[in-house]
Design a protein around this motif. Structure first.
Motif, PDB file in Angstrom:
ATOM      1  N   PHE A 240       2.263 -10.714  -1.556  1.00 11.82           N
ATOM      2  CA  PHE A 240       2.698 -10.930  -2.879  1.00 11.82           C
ATOM      3  C   PHE A 240       2.821 -10.025  -3.807  1.00 11.82           C
ATOM      4  N   GLN A 241       3.572  -8.439  -3.045  1.00 17.28           N
ATOM      5  CA  GLN A 241       3.272  -7.662  -4.225  1.00 17.28           C
ATOM      6  C   GLN A 241       2.983  -7.405  -5.401  1.00 17.28           C
ATOM      7  N   GLU A 242       4.468  -8.270  -6.043  1.00 18.91           N
ATOM      8  CA  GLU A 242       4.255  -8.293  -7.389  1.00 18.91           C
ATOM      9  C   GLU A 242       3.165  -8.222  -8.277  1.00 18.91           C
ATOM     10  N   ASN A 243       1.884  -9.337  -7.089  1.00 15.62           N
ATOM     11  CA  ASN A 243       0.500  -8.723  -8.374  1.00 15.62           C
ATOM     12  C   ASN A 243      -0.331  -7.806  -7.987  1.00 15.62           C
ATOM     13  N   ASN A 244       0.584  -6.243  -7.198  1.00 14.53           N
ATOM     14  CA  ASN A 244       0.133  -5.014  -7.645  1.00 14.53           C
ATOM     15  C   ASN A 244       0.567  -4.397  -9.067  1.00 14.53           C
TER      16      ASN A 244
ATOM     17  N   GLU B  12       4.611   0.590  -0.407  1.00 17.33           N
ATOM     18  CA  GLU B  12       4.438   2.054  -0.258  1.00 17.33           C
ATOM     19  C   GLU B  12       3.234   1.733  -1.525  1.00 17.33           C
ATOM     20  N   SER B  13       2.783   2.781  -1.200  1.00 16.80           N
ATOM     21  CA  SER B  13       1.952   2.274  -3.031  1.00 16.80           C
ATOM     22  C   SER B  13       1.901   4.670  -3.970  1.00 16.80           C
ATOM     23  N   TYR B  14       1.419   4.587  -5.337  1.00 11.14           N
ATOM     24  CA  TYR B  14       2.420   5.629  -5.420  1.00 11.14           C
ATOM     25  C   TYR B  14       1.267   5.400  -6.628  1.00 11.14           C
ATOM     26  N   GLU B  15      -0.239   4.997  -6.523  1.00 13.46           N
ATOM     27  CA  GLU B  15      -1.095   4.963  -7.640  1.00 13.46           C
ATOM     28  C   GLU B  15      -1.973   6.002  -7.863  1.00 13.46           C
ATOM     29  N   ASN B  16      -2.492   6.315  -6.341  1.00 12.82           N
ATOM     30  CA  ASN B  16      -3.667   7.364  -6.376  1.00 12.82           C
ATOM     31  C   ASN B  16      -3.351   8.868  -6.751  1.00 12.82           C
ATOM     32  N   ARG B  17      -4.131   9.724  -6.619  1.00 10.41           N
ATOM     33  CA  ARG B  17      -3.673  11.472  -7.680  1.00 10.41           C
ATOM     34  C   ARG B  17      -3.829  12.079  -6.341  1.00 10.41           C
TER      35      ARG B  17
END
Length: 354
Positions: free
Chosen positions: A162-166, A126-131
């Motif tokens: 490798f989600q730690e790279n995000n 899941e991504s949560y960066e977008n506004r």
């Protein structure tokens, strides 16, 4: 768009696993190229998107009920809802399968991209960066990364393996609302559709390296052909344009829609284009000549998305339907795949001569 009285529909009706409203094919002449087959009523609210997996096994649908449905296209259980993925907090406006067909991803109006494992049905990311609303998602060819575009003006790149790279997530700042996005074949530049009539190609720093001029209003969608040789775009000017990106050349302008273009999709063999409009009609085009082959419309009053199955046998259309039951419309086609010519195997005598 939402109908409050839907909540009074009995729960048993909403939760049934097989949600197909089978209908007879309309009475049409035997030589008709495309005929309405059935309505796939798998949802409780209007749809925004539909897409076939590249192996032809699934039709994925999503929209305002927030659920992603995978409908089987296999002969044994054709049209059956086999998997339902929940977790989206608002309407789904984009669905994409990974190239290896192991994952499926959704994005939309809750500003979040989600990725599921199709086999285990586990949510992997899941991504949560977008506004603001996410407008497009795209896997890389190795299915290890996913890219998103958003109305907040960014293209974001996520490492699924490798989600730690995000942390922090990598992003490209276009500084203007992005309505659609396509990575080029090199993966180093991106085609961007925005509220402008011009299509921009940007690099990893967000700098415009090329612009395509031809539309007269905002561009809503851009999509590469499967080999990425050609680019198709759809606009509020009601036209679809096919481009050769390498030369910035507009090869053909496809005019025929009476309302704004909402989606464009290629067939897997690049012979056909399908476009939809907010007027409800879907048009099938000959991609090489730019000639309209046929147009069709059943109940959908606002067509949002359409796709053609890899075997060319079916076309699915998603959009708004003025009825209690909601789902994609499925059409059967008489399109034929081109058989690949086999190269003759040389005899021993011919081999020696070479």
């Amino acid at each position: 768009m939402h109908r409050s009285f839907l909540k009074f529909i009995p729960a048993l009706f909403l939760l049934q696993s097989v949600c197909i409203k089978a209908q007879n094919i309309d009475a049409t002449p035997s030589d008709t190229l495309i005929v309405f087959k059935q309505e796939l009523t798998a949802h409780t609210k209007d749809l925004e998107t539909c897409t076939f997996s590249s192996d032809g096994k699934w039709l994925a649908t999503g929209g305002w009920d927030k659920n992603l449905k995978l409908i089987s296209m296999d002969t044994a259980d054709f049209g059956t809802v086999k998997k339902t993925f929940k977790g989206n907090q608002s309407a789904i406006n984009k669905i994409v399968f990974s190239p290896n067909n192991q994952y499926v991803s959704t994005a939309g109006k809750d500003f979040v991209t989600r990725v599921w494992d199709i086999e285990t049905e586990e949510m992997l990311f899941e991504s949560y960066e977008n506004r603001k609303e996410i407008t497009d998602i795209d896997f890389t060819s190795d299915s290890k990364f996913i890219l998103t575009s958003s109305k907040d003006g960014t293209i974001r790149i996520y490492d699924l393996e490798f989600q730690e790279n995000n942390i922090p997530a990598k992003f490209i700042d276009y500084k203007a609302p992005i309505l659609d996005m396509e990575p080029t074949k090199s993966g180093k530049t991106f085609v961007v559709a925005s509220t402008k009539s011009v299509i921009d190609v940007i690099d990893v720093r967000g700098r415009v390296s090329m612009s395509l001029s031809g539309h007269k209003a905002q561009v809503n969608t851009v999509v590469f052909s499967p080999t990425k040789r050609l680019l198709a775009s759809g606009s509020d000017d009601n036209d679809v344009i096919i481009w050769k990106l390498a030369t910035k050349e507009a090869l053909s302008t496809l005019s025929g829609h009476k309302w704004h273009i909402s989606s464009v999709s290629w067939s897997y063999d690049e012979r056909y284009l399908i476009s939809t409009s907010i007027g409800g009609e879907t048009i099938l085009w000959d991609a090489k000549s730019g000639v309209e082959i046929t147009r069709f419309q059943n109940k959908i009053t606002d067509a949002r998305s359409a796709d053609i199955s890899p075997n060319l046998k079916y076309i699915a259309v998603a959009g708004k339907i003025p009825s209690f039951t909601k789902g994609a419309e499925l059409y059967k086609t008489r399109l034929k795949k081109i058989a690949k010519k086999r190269k003759p195997v040389p005899t021993k005598r011919n081999s020696k001569r070479r």
